[in-house]
Design a protein around this motif. Sequence first.
Motif, PDB file in Angstrom:
ATOM      1  N   GLY A  21      67.300 -10.873 110.313  1.00 17.06           N
ATOM      2  CA  GLY A  21      66.611 -11.775 111.226  1.00 17.06           C
ATOM      3  C   GLY A  21      67.505 -12.751 111.954  1.00 17.06           C
ATOM      4  O   GLY A  21      67.021 -13.719 112.538  1.00 17.06           O
ATOM      5  N   THR A  22      68.813 -12.525 111.910  1.00 22.22           N
ATOM      6  CA  THR A  22      69.766 -13.417 112.590  1.00 22.22           C
ATOM      7  C   THR A  22      70.794 -12.571 113.336  1.00 22.22           C
ATOM      8  O   THR A  22      70.994 -11.395 113.010  1.00 22.22           O
ATOM      9  CB  THR A  22      70.498 -14.310 111.577  1.00 22.22           C
ATOM     10  OG1 THR A  22      71.164 -13.484 110.605  1.00 22.22           O
ATOM     11  CG2 THR A  22      69.521 -15.240 110.864  1.00 22.22           C
ATOM     12  N   PRO A  23      71.488 -13.141 114.329  1.00 25.26           N
ATOM     13  CA  PRO A  23      72.553 -12.395 115.006  1.00 25.26           C
ATOM     14  C   PRO A  23      73.627 -11.965 114.021  1.00 25.26           C
ATOM     15  O   PRO A  23      73.898 -12.667 113.036  1.00 25.26           O
ATOM     16  CB  PRO A  23      73.098 -13.413 116.025  1.00 25.26           C
ATOM     17  CG  PRO A  23      71.955 -14.342 116.276  1.00 25.26           C
ATOM     18  CD  PRO A  23      71.260 -14.467 114.953  1.00 25.26           C
ATOM     19  N   LEU A  24      74.209 -10.814 114.266  1.00 27.24           N
ATOM     20  CA  LEU A  24      75.205 -10.260 113.347  1.00 27.24           C
ATOM     21  C   LEU A  24      76.396  -9.763 114.140  1.00 27.24           C
ATOM     22  O   LEU A  24      76.240  -9.094 115.176  1.00 27.24           O
ATOM     23  CB  LEU A  24      74.591  -9.105 112.546  1.00 27.24           C
ATOM     24  CG  LEU A  24      75.458  -8.492 111.436  1.00 27.24           C
ATOM     25  CD1 LEU A  24      75.687  -9.506 110.319  1.00 27.24           C
ATOM     26  CD2 LEU A  24      74.791  -7.234 110.888  1.00 27.24           C
ATOM     27  N   ALA A  25      77.606 -10.074 113.656  1.00 26.17           N
ATOM     28  CA  ALA A  25      78.820  -9.646 114.338  1.00 26.17           C
ATOM     29  C   ALA A  25      79.067  -8.157 114.125  1.00 26.17           C
ATOM     30  O   ALA A  25      78.749  -7.596 113.076  1.00 26.17           O
ATOM     31  CB  ALA A  25      80.023 -10.445 113.826  1.00 26.17           C
ATOM     32  N   HIS A  26      79.647  -7.514 115.140  1.00 22.20           N
ATOM     33  CA  HIS A  26      79.995  -6.092 115.046  1.00 22.20           C
ATOM     34  C   HIS A  26      80.910  -5.837 113.842  1.00 22.20           C
ATOM     35  O   HIS A  26      80.719  -4.864 113.107  1.00 22.20           O
ATOM     36  CB  HIS A  26      80.700  -5.656 116.341  1.00 22.20           C
ATOM     37  CG  HIS A  26      81.154  -4.235 116.324  1.00 22.20           C
ATOM     38  ND1 HIS A  26      80.389  -3.194 116.775  1.00 22.20           N
ATOM     39  CD2 HIS A  26      82.318  -3.667 115.888  1.00 22.20           C
ATOM     40  CE1 HIS A  26      81.048  -2.059 116.624  1.00 22.20           C
ATOM     41  NE2 HIS A  26      82.232  -2.324 116.093  1.00 22.20           N
ATOM     42  N   LYS A  27      81.837  -6.743 113.626  1.00 23.58           N
ATOM     43  CA  LYS A  27      82.773  -6.596 112.526  1.00 23.58           C
ATOM     44  C   LYS A  27      82.065  -6.643 111.184  1.00 23.58           C
ATOM     45  O   LYS A  27      82.339  -5.848 110.270  1.00 23.58           O
ATOM     46  CB  LYS A  27      83.843  -7.703 112.602  1.00 23.58           C
ATOM     47  CG  LYS A  27      84.884  -7.627 111.488  1.00 23.58           C
ATOM     48  CD  LYS A  27      85.909  -8.745 111.650  1.00 23.58           C
ATOM     49  CE  LYS A  27      86.952  -8.687 110.531  1.00 23.58           C
ATOM     50  NZ  LYS A  27      87.943  -9.782 110.638  1.00 23.58           N
ATOM     51  N   GLU A  28      81.111  -7.574 111.033  1.00 30.43           N
ATOM     52  CA  GLU A  28      80.377  -7.697 109.770  1.00 30.43           C
ATOM     53  C   GLU A  28      79.485  -6.486 109.539  1.00 30.43           C
ATOM     54  O   GLU A  28      79.347  -6.005 108.418  1.00 30.43           O
ATOM     55  CB  GLU A  28      79.533  -8.973 109.786  1.00 30.43           C
ATOM     56  CG  GLU A  28      78.840  -9.266 108.466  1.00 30.43           C
ATOM     57  CD  GLU A  28      78.078 -10.581 108.494  1.00 30.43           C
ATOM     58  OE1 GLU A  28      77.326 -10.838 107.535  1.00 30.43           O
ATOM     59  OE2 GLU A  28      78.221 -11.331 109.477  1.00 30.43           O
ATOM     60  N   ALA A  60      84.666 -11.187 120.302  1.00 29.97           N
ATOM     61  CA  ALA A  60      83.899 -10.568 119.214  1.00 29.97           C
ATOM     62  C   ALA A  60      82.488 -10.252 119.689  1.00 29.97           C
ATOM     63  O   ALA A  60      81.832 -11.074 120.335  1.00 29.97           O
ATOM     64  CB  ALA A  60      83.836 -11.507 118.013  1.00 29.97           C
ATOM     65  N   LEU A  61      82.022  -9.045 119.377  1.00 35.09           N
ATOM     66  CA  LEU A  61      80.677  -8.621 119.740  1.00 35.09           C
ATOM     67  C   LEU A  61      79.667  -9.076 118.690  1.00 35.09           C
ATOM     68  O   LEU A  61      79.918  -8.956 117.481  1.00 35.09           O
ATOM     69  CB  LEU A  61      80.610  -7.098 119.870  1.00 35.09           C
ATOM     70  CG  LEU A  61      81.119  -6.482 121.179  1.00 35.09           C
ATOM     71  CD1 LEU A  61      81.107  -4.972 121.071  1.00 35.09           C
ATOM     72  CD2 LEU A  61      80.257  -6.933 122.350  1.00 35.09           C
ATOM     73  N   TRP A  62      78.552  -9.572 119.162  1.00 30.52           N
ATOM     74  CA  TRP A  62      77.460  -9.981 118.280  1.00 30.52           C
ATOM     75  C   TRP A  62      76.176  -9.299 118.738  1.00 30.52           C
ATOM     76  O   TRP A  62      75.934  -9.150 119.934  1.00 30.52           O
ATOM     77  CB  TRP A  62      77.267 -11.497 118.305  1.00 30.52           C
ATOM     78  CG  TRP A  62      78.320 -12.245 117.538  1.00 30.52           C
ATOM     79  CD1 TRP A  62      79.625 -12.444 117.904  1.00 30.52           C
ATOM     80  CD2 TRP A  62      78.163 -12.879 116.278  1.00 30.52           C
ATOM     81  NE1 TRP A  62      80.286 -13.158 116.954  1.00 30.52           N
ATOM     82  CE2 TRP A  62      79.414 -13.448 115.931  1.00 30.52           C
ATOM     83  CE3 TRP A  62      77.098 -13.026 115.394  1.00 30.52           C
ATOM     84  CZ2 TRP A  62      79.616 -14.145 114.747  1.00 30.52           C
ATOM     85  CZ3 TRP A  62      77.290 -13.735 114.210  1.00 30.52           C
ATOM     86  CH2 TRP A  62      78.546 -14.280 113.898  1.00 30.52           C
ATOM     87  N   TYR A  63      75.347  -8.904 117.770  1.00 30.08           N
ATOM     88  CA  TYR A  63      74.117  -8.203 118.086  1.00 30.08           C
ATOM     89  C   TYR A  63      72.899  -9.000 117.604  1.00 30.08           C
ATOM     90  O   TYR A  63      72.920  -9.617 116.538  1.00 30.08           O
ATOM     91  CB  TYR A  63      74.078  -6.830 117.415  1.00 30.08           C
ATOM     92  CG  TYR A  63      75.265  -5.960 117.734  1.00 30.08           C
ATOM     93  CD1 TYR A  63      75.640  -5.699 119.050  1.00 30.08           C
ATOM     94  CD2 TYR A  63      76.035  -5.400 116.714  1.00 30.08           C
ATOM     95  CE1 TYR A  63      76.737  -4.898 119.349  1.00 30.08           C
ATOM     96  CE2 TYR A  63      77.116  -4.599 116.991  1.00 30.08           C
ATOM     97  CZ  TYR A  63      77.474  -4.353 118.313  1.00 30.08           C
ATOM     98  OH  TYR A  63      78.564  -3.568 118.596  1.00 30.08           O
ATOM     99  N   THR A  64      71.838  -8.953 118.390  1.00 29.79           N
ATOM    100  CA  THR A  64      70.558  -9.562 118.021  1.00 29.79           C
ATOM    101  C   THR A  64      69.456  -8.553 118.303  1.00 29.79           C
ATOM    102  O   THR A  64      69.405  -7.983 119.393  1.00 29.79           O
ATOM    103  CB  THR A  64      70.280 -10.842 118.842  1.00 29.79           C
ATOM    104  OG1 THR A  64      71.368 -11.758 118.671  1.00 29.79           O
ATOM    105  CG2 THR A  64      68.982 -11.503 118.388  1.00 29.79           C
TER     106      THR A  64
END
Length: 208
Positions: A21-28, A60-64
């Motif tokens: 339910g929160t934004p997440l980094a591509h790396k994570e 860094a890419l982040w996804y939501t």
Amino acid sequence: MSEERLTYQQVAALLVLRELGTPLAHKELKEEWGLELNPKNRTGLVDSKLIESETRARRALWYTITPAGGDRAIDEVRLGVPVTSHSGKTLARLYLRSLLAPKAASPAVEEPVRTPVTTVSPEEVEDRIREAYAKITTGAGRWATMTRLRALLTDIDRDLQDDVLRTMMLAGRVDIEPVAISGDLKPEDHAAAIVIGSTPNHQFRVGV
């Protein structure tokens, strides 16, 4: 893209984002969840408006996930998600079980114990009101709070209590009035009040 089935990597990524339910980094997503959204998978999800992608510090890419993405993930799960890798199967089992298990399988939240409502006649209710009044007052003609009365009649339907009290008032067998200083009332006093007309009344006294 919207009419085609999603790949395992796409569905699994949507499930993780939906669960967190929160934004997440591509790396994570890659290091902690073992999911690699390559450019094709990522572009497909973005173009279909299932996720939003943004570049933050150090490129860094982040996804939501979007609301549509959450719904699409569940639709794909119900249709069946093909998995091949060991890590993929582990992830799939975890999320398919948590997202699609019947609600009854979830730990039940304990609710306050409620006393069963007993069916009684109006005459019996009046007798109970008189008995309660005798317990909570030191003598006839003294005012008593509706709050204390309600506490002694928890097994009787609230609407039935009110009907009987109104009948008794019209017959002159009980006086019902609001308090003089409403600012002294507590939330439970407001909740216990009987409304007559449009006026909440918080005290009563039983006559003959």
